[in-house]
Design an enzyme around this catalytic site. Structure first.
Site, PDB file in Angstrom:
ATOM      1  N   LYS A  11       0.826  -1.216   0.000  1.00 26.31           N
ATOM      2  CA  LYS A  11       0.000   0.000   0.000  1.00 26.31           C
ATOM      3  C   LYS A  11       0.868   1.278   0.000  1.00 26.31           C
ATOM      4  O   LYS A  11       2.075   1.218   0.264  1.00 26.31           O
ATOM      5  CB  LYS A  11      -0.925  -0.028   1.212  1.00 26.31           C
ATOM      6  CG  LYS A  11      -1.948  -1.160   1.153  1.00 26.31           C
ATOM      7  CD  LYS A  11      -2.936  -1.045   2.304  1.00 26.31           C
ATOM      8  CE  LYS A  11      -3.954  -2.170   2.253  1.00 26.31           C
ATOM      9  NZ  LYS A  11      -4.957  -2.040   3.334  1.00 26.31           N
ATOM     10  N   TYR A  51     -12.421  -1.606  -3.614  1.00 25.62           N
ATOM     11  CA  TYR A  51     -12.953  -1.764  -2.255  1.00 25.62           C
ATOM     12  C   TYR A  51     -14.476  -1.637  -2.210  1.00 25.62           C
ATOM     13  O   TYR A  51     -15.033  -1.261  -1.170  1.00 25.62           O
ATOM     14  CB  TYR A  51     -12.288  -0.739  -1.331  1.00 25.62           C
ATOM     15  CG  TYR A  51     -10.889  -1.145  -0.899  1.00 25.62           C
ATOM     16  CD1 TYR A  51     -10.680  -2.293  -0.134  1.00 25.62           C
ATOM     17  CD2 TYR A  51      -9.779  -0.382  -1.255  1.00 25.62           C
ATOM     18  CE1 TYR A  51      -9.411  -2.669   0.270  1.00 25.62           C
ATOM     19  CE2 TYR A  51      -8.497  -0.757  -0.854  1.00 25.62           C
ATOM     20  CZ  TYR A  51      -8.330  -1.903  -0.088  1.00 25.62           C
ATOM     21  OH  TYR A  51      -7.071  -2.274   0.323  1.00 25.62           O
ATOM     22  N   ARG A  87      -2.383 -14.560   4.428  1.00 26.92           N
ATOM     23  CA  ARG A  87      -3.050 -13.835   5.509  1.00 26.92           C
ATOM     24  C   ARG A  87      -2.340 -14.083   6.846  1.00 26.92           C
ATOM     25  O   ARG A  87      -2.210 -13.177   7.670  1.00 26.92           O
ATOM     26  CB  ARG A  87      -4.536 -14.202   5.556  1.00 26.92           C
ATOM     27  CG  ARG A  87      -5.247 -13.617   4.331  1.00 26.92           C
ATOM     28  CD  ARG A  87      -6.720 -13.894   4.308  1.00 26.92           C
ATOM     29  NE  ARG A  87      -7.484 -13.089   5.240  1.00 26.92           N
ATOM     30  CZ  ARG A  87      -7.795 -11.804   5.062  1.00 26.92           C
ATOM     31  NH1 ARG A  87      -7.379 -11.168   3.976  1.00 26.92           N
ATOM     32  NH2 ARG A  87      -8.508 -11.151   5.934  1.00 26.92           N
ATOM     33  N   THR A  93      -5.350  -7.145  10.689  1.00 29.70           N
ATOM     34  CA  THR A  93      -5.566  -5.843  10.035  1.00 29.70           C
ATOM     35  C   THR A  93      -4.911  -4.708  10.817  1.00 29.70           C
ATOM     36  O   THR A  93      -4.278  -3.821  10.239  1.00 29.70           O
ATOM     37  CB  THR A  93      -7.090  -5.573   9.915  1.00 29.70           C
ATOM     38  OG1 THR A  93      -7.690  -6.645   9.198  1.00 29.70           O
ATOM     39  CG2 THR A  93      -7.360  -4.260   9.188  1.00 29.70           C
ATOM     40  N   ASN A 114      -1.980   0.170   6.847  1.00 24.47           N
ATOM     41  CA  ASN A 114      -1.495  -1.123   7.348  1.00 24.47           C
ATOM     42  C   ASN A 114      -0.602  -1.870   6.359  1.00 24.47           C
ATOM     43  O   ASN A 114      -0.513  -3.090   6.385  1.00 24.47           O
ATOM     44  CB  ASN A 114      -2.662  -1.977   7.846  1.00 24.47           C
ATOM     45  CG  ASN A 114      -3.637  -2.350   6.743  1.00 24.47           C
ATOM     46  OD1 ASN A 114      -3.499  -1.898   5.624  1.00 24.47           O
ATOM     47  ND2 ASN A 114      -4.596  -3.192   7.061  1.00 24.47           N
ATOM     48  N   HIS A 117      -2.213  -5.352   1.568  1.00 28.83           N
ATOM     49  CA  HIS A 117      -3.530  -5.986   1.404  1.00 28.83           C
ATOM     50  C   HIS A 117      -3.307  -7.433   1.008  1.00 28.83           C
ATOM     51  O   HIS A 117      -2.326  -7.746   0.334  1.00 28.83           O
ATOM     52  CB  HIS A 117      -4.311  -5.266   0.295  1.00 28.83           C
ATOM     53  CG  HIS A 117      -5.514  -6.032  -0.171  1.00 28.83           C
ATOM     54  ND1 HIS A 117      -6.725  -5.968   0.473  1.00 28.83           N
ATOM     55  CD2 HIS A 117      -5.684  -6.899  -1.206  1.00 28.83           C
ATOM     56  CE1 HIS A 117      -7.586  -6.763  -0.149  1.00 28.83           C
ATOM     57  NE2 HIS A 117      -6.984  -7.335  -1.175  1.00 28.83           N
ATOM     58  N   GLU A 128      -9.446 -10.093  -7.881  1.00 31.65           N
ATOM     59  CA  GLU A 128      -8.495  -9.008  -7.638  1.00 31.65           C
ATOM     60  C   GLU A 128      -7.283  -9.107  -8.558  1.00 31.65           C
ATOM     61  O   GLU A 128      -6.753  -8.087  -9.003  1.00 31.65           O
ATOM     62  CB  GLU A 128      -8.079  -9.014  -6.158  1.00 31.65           C
ATOM     63  CG  GLU A 128      -9.247  -8.647  -5.243  1.00 31.65           C
ATOM     64  CD  GLU A 128      -8.929  -8.767  -3.755  1.00 31.65           C
ATOM     65  OE1 GLU A 128      -7.783  -9.096  -3.401  1.00 31.65           O
ATOM     66  OE2 GLU A 128      -9.843  -8.515  -2.941  1.00 31.65           O
TER      67      GLU A 128
HETATM   68  P1  CMP Z   1      -7.343  -4.469   3.613  1.00 32.13           P
HETATM   69  O1  CMP Z   1      -6.853  -5.832   3.948  1.00 32.13           O
HETATM   70  O2  CMP Z   1      -6.790  -3.813   2.414  1.00 32.13           O
HETATM   71  O3  CMP Z   1      -8.951  -4.465   3.492  1.00 32.13           O
HETATM   72  C1  CMP Z   1      -9.738  -3.338   3.765  1.00 32.13           C
HETATM   73  C2  CMP Z   1      -8.971  -2.228   4.385  1.00 32.13           C
HETATM   74  O4  CMP Z   1      -9.763  -1.272   5.059  1.00 32.13           O
HETATM   75  C3  CMP Z   1      -8.054  -2.777   5.465  1.00 32.13           C
HETATM   76  O5  CMP Z   1      -7.025  -3.506   4.880  1.00 32.13           O
HETATM   77  C4  CMP Z   1      -7.668  -1.504   6.182  1.00 32.13           C
HETATM   78  O6  CMP Z   1      -6.658  -0.766   5.483  1.00 32.13           O
HETATM   79  C5  CMP Z   1      -8.971  -0.733   6.111  1.00 32.13           C
HETATM   80  N1  CMP Z   1      -9.732  -0.863   7.332  1.00 32.13           N
HETATM   81  C6  CMP Z   1     -10.358  -1.957   7.790  1.00 32.13           C
HETATM   82  N2  CMP Z   1     -10.989  -1.687   8.953  1.00 32.13           N
HETATM   83  C7  CMP Z   1     -10.761  -0.390   9.211  1.00 32.13           C
HETATM   84  C8  CMP Z   1     -11.159   0.475  10.255  1.00 32.13           C
HETATM   85  N3  CMP Z   1     -11.925   0.051  11.267  1.00 32.13           N
HETATM   86  N4  CMP Z   1     -10.745   1.744  10.202  1.00 32.13           N
HETATM   87  C9  CMP Z   1      -9.989   2.177   9.161  1.00 32.13           C
HETATM   88  N5  CMP Z   1      -9.585   1.397   8.136  1.00 32.13           N
HETATM   89  C10 CMP Z   1      -9.962   0.124   8.169  1.00 32.13           C
END
Ligand code: CMP
Length: 139
Positions: A11, A51, A87, A93, A114, A117, A128
Site C-alpha cells: 500500500k 474496495y 493472511r 488488520t 497497514n 492488502h 483481484e
Molecule cells: P485491507 O486488507 O486492504 O482491506 C480493507 C482495508 O480497510 C483494510 O485492509 C484496512 O486498510 C482498512 N480498514 C479496515 N478496517 C478499518 C477500520 N476500522 N478503520 C480504518 N480502516 C480500516
C-alpha cells in the site's frame, strides 16, 4: 489460479516509505513466488471499485483517499495454500494486534495505513488479480 495463487498490494504508506523491497523479500522468504507485479497510482474510481465491498463502511472515504495518496504495488503470488498462508504471513488488520514477525507488525503504521492488502478467498484472489493484470501476465 484456484488454491495456489493470491493477490497482494504493497500500500501507499509502505511503498512511499521505501519498504516495498523489504516486504517482497519477506514474502519470498515465506515461500511465495512473484508471478506478476506492477507499480501504479490508483484513481478514485479504481480504489472505489477495488474496495466496493466496503462502500457502506464508515472508513470507506478515508480508505480510498489513503489508497489514492501515492503509488502502490500489486503482486500476484504463488505457493501452496496461498490465500490462507499470505493472511497468516501479513498478520491482523490492525498492526497493534498482529503477531510478532508478521508483515504488518514489522511494517504497518495503523489499522488503515497497514502496509499491505491480501485477498480473503480464492474467489476474491481471482477477481483481484484480474482487476490489475491481463490474463496474459498471469501464466
Ligand atoms: P485491507 O486488507 O486492504 O482491506 C480493507 C482495508 O480497510 C483494510 O485492509 C484496512 O486498510 C482498512 N480498514 C479496515 N478496517 C478499518 C477500520 N476500522 N478503520 C480504518 N480502516 C480500516
Amino acid at each position: 489460479m484456484a488454491g495456489n495463487r493470491t493477490l497482494t498490494i504493497v500500500k501507499p504508506d509502505a511503498f512511499g516509505a521505501g519498504k516495498a523491497g523489504s516486504i517482497v523479500a519477506h514474502l519470498e522468504k515465506a515461500g511465495f513466488k512473484v508471478i506478476a507485479a506492477r507499480v501504479l497510482k490508483l484513481s478514485d474510481a479504481q480504489a472505489g471499485a477495488f474496495y466496493e465491498v466496503h462502500r457502506e463502511r464508515p472508513f470507506f472515504g478515508s480508505l480510498t483517499s489513503f489508497m489514492t495518496s501515492g503509488k502502490c504495488m500489486p503482486l500476484v503470488l504463488e505457493r501452496a495454500d496461498a490465500v490462507a498462508h499470505l493472511r497468516k504471513t501479513i498478520g491482523a488488520t490492525d498492526p497493534a494486534e498482529a503477531e510478532a514477525g508478521t508483515v504488518r507488525k514489522l511494517f504497518a503504521e495503523s489499522k488503515e495505513r497497514n502496509a499491505i492488502h491480501a485477498s480473503d478467498s480464492d474467489e476474491n484472489a481471482e477477481r483481484e488479480a484480474r482487476f490489475f493484470f491481463p490474463e496474459a501476465e498471469l501464466v
